[in-house]
Design an enzyme around this catalytic site. Structure first.
Site, PDB file in Angstrom:
ATOM      1  N   SER A   4     111.929 -14.471  -4.177  1.00 33.35           N
ATOM      2  CA  SER A   4     111.491 -15.853  -4.379  1.00 33.35           C
ATOM      3  C   SER A   4     110.192 -16.194  -3.660  1.00 33.35           C
ATOM      4  CB  SER A   4     112.587 -16.824  -3.921  1.00 33.35           C
ATOM      5  OG  SER A   4     112.934 -16.597  -2.566  1.00 33.35           O
TER       6      SER A   4
ATOM      7  N   GLU B 119     114.494 -29.902   2.498  1.00 34.90           N
ATOM      8  CA  GLU B 119     114.172 -29.232   3.759  1.00 34.90           C
ATOM      9  C   GLU B 119     114.423 -27.742   3.589  1.00 34.90           C
ATOM     10  OE1 GLU B 119     115.197 -31.825   7.490  1.00 34.90           O
ATOM     11  OE2 GLU B 119     116.892 -31.989   6.105  1.00 34.90           O
TER      12      GLU B 119
ATOM     13  N   HIS C  72     110.984 -21.225   1.384  1.00 27.79           N
ATOM     14  CA  HIS C  72     110.205 -21.255   0.152  1.00 27.79           C
ATOM     15  C   HIS C  72     108.967 -22.135   0.290  1.00 27.79           C
ATOM     16  CE1 HIS C  72     114.319 -20.149  -1.310  1.00 27.79           C
ATOM     17  NE2 HIS C  72     113.570 -19.174  -1.801  1.00 27.79           N
TER      18      HIS C  72
END
Length: 331
Positions: free
Chosen positions: A87, A265, A269
């Site tokens: 990711s 939060e 990422h």
């Protein structure tokens, strides 16, 4: 100008009335098909990705976007930089998420294609198991590059052989052997840091254990160039400081985006600003390793030091229309 899953190609092109500027770039297109028998095992969420639909999608944003003409030609001979990872690398489909893999096309000219095969939640092993490496191998050629960043999810695997020094290093060797069998160049990126400050709120606490060291050990033994994002993102977060480092990640107050009732939060990422800065680190890593592909870096790239990041409040990004407040797989 962005393409497919929000890949950045042209940044804030300003022209006066009656003035025109021409930009040339290569957009990678693909489908899950490998051959008549094999396909990439994409996740259900990926079925909506513009990356896999075998179509070309261009996106023009700005206060007053204007395009005079578009000329499209097929190019199957230019060198390609393939990206493998999770990711922190994937072309994130929706705002406000972003990764360095979708920002790095900005820094290469029209002689290079970027083909990002990363996906959220993957390990080096699951990347291979889902036929993503096989997909790359089906088009990989001499003169191409394959960049691998894994670690965030590999470190959470449990069971016999899990950990940094067996499955992880073995899988990295599989990448090396496959890529080199085609006469291509493999590059390792150590995993990006999480925003996890020590109690002093000045220094970053490492969460990746032995994984960066294991990657470097394999790289040294096999003579693989390494881009140390683990160290550079630590410097980056520390340079921004405890509060402003949130500006590089998905930290937004409630109601910033449609349907977002709670504060976001996320300390793993990146948002577009953070992803843009990490992409610069990757380019710098390529330059420091003396890779021939750096000849194709655009002339307006300026050397970057993560200890002196760009000001977050000067970064311009017009959000795309696609928004999803659901956190990507992995952490």
């Amino acid at each position: 100008m962005r393409a497919e899953n929000r890949r950045l190609f042209v940044e804030n092109a300003n022209t006066a009335k009656g003035e025109f500027t021409t930009y040339e770039f290569v957009v990678n297109k693909r489908s899950p098909k490998i051959n008549d028998k094999e396909r990439v095992k994409i996740k259900p969420r990926e079925k909506e990705y513009l990356n896999w639909d075998d179509k070309l999608t261009l996106e023009f944003n700005g206060k007053a976007p204007a395009v005079k003409s578009i000329h499209i030609e097929k190019d199957e001979s230019c060198p390609t930089i393939y990206l493998c990872g999770n990711s922190t690398v994937v072309d994130q489909n929706n705002e406000p998420w972003a990764s360095w893999g979708q920002m790095i096309p900005r820094w290469f000219n029209g002689n290079v294609a970027i083909s990002n095969h990363a996906e959220s939640g993957l390990t080096a092993g699951s990347f291979i198991a889902q036929n993503r490496l096989a997909k790359i191998m089906s088009t990989l050629k001499e003169g191409d590059y394959v960049v691998c960043e894994f670690g965030h999810n590999d470190e959470k695997e449990k069971g016999p052989g899990s950990g940094a020094w067996y499955h992880y290093t073995r899988n990295l060797k599989i990448f090396i052997d496959n890529v080199r069998s085609k006469g291509a160049t493999i590059i390792f990126c150590t995993p990006t840091q999480r925003r996890n400050f020590n109690d002093d709120k000045k220094t970053i606490k490492d969460t990746h254990g032995d994984f960066p060291a294991a990657m470097k050990t394999v790289a040294e033994r096999e003579k693989v160039p390494v881009i140390d994002l683990h160290d550079m993102t630590r410097e980056f977060f520390q340079a921004l400081g405890y509060e402003d480092s949130k500006r590089a990640l998905v930290h937004y107050p409630a109601n910033t985006f449609p349907g977002q009732e709670k504060e976001l939060e996320d300390n793993t990422h990146f948002n577009p600003y953070g992803a843009y800065e990490v992409a610069k680190m990757v380019v710098m890593g390529m330059k420091k390793n003396g890779l021939p592909i750096v000849r194709e870096i655009r002339e307006d790239f300026m050397d970057f030091d993560p200890n002196f990041p760009d000001a977050w409040d000067k970064f311009e990004w017009i959000p795309a229309s696609r928004v999803d407040i659901l956190k990507p797989d992995g952490n």
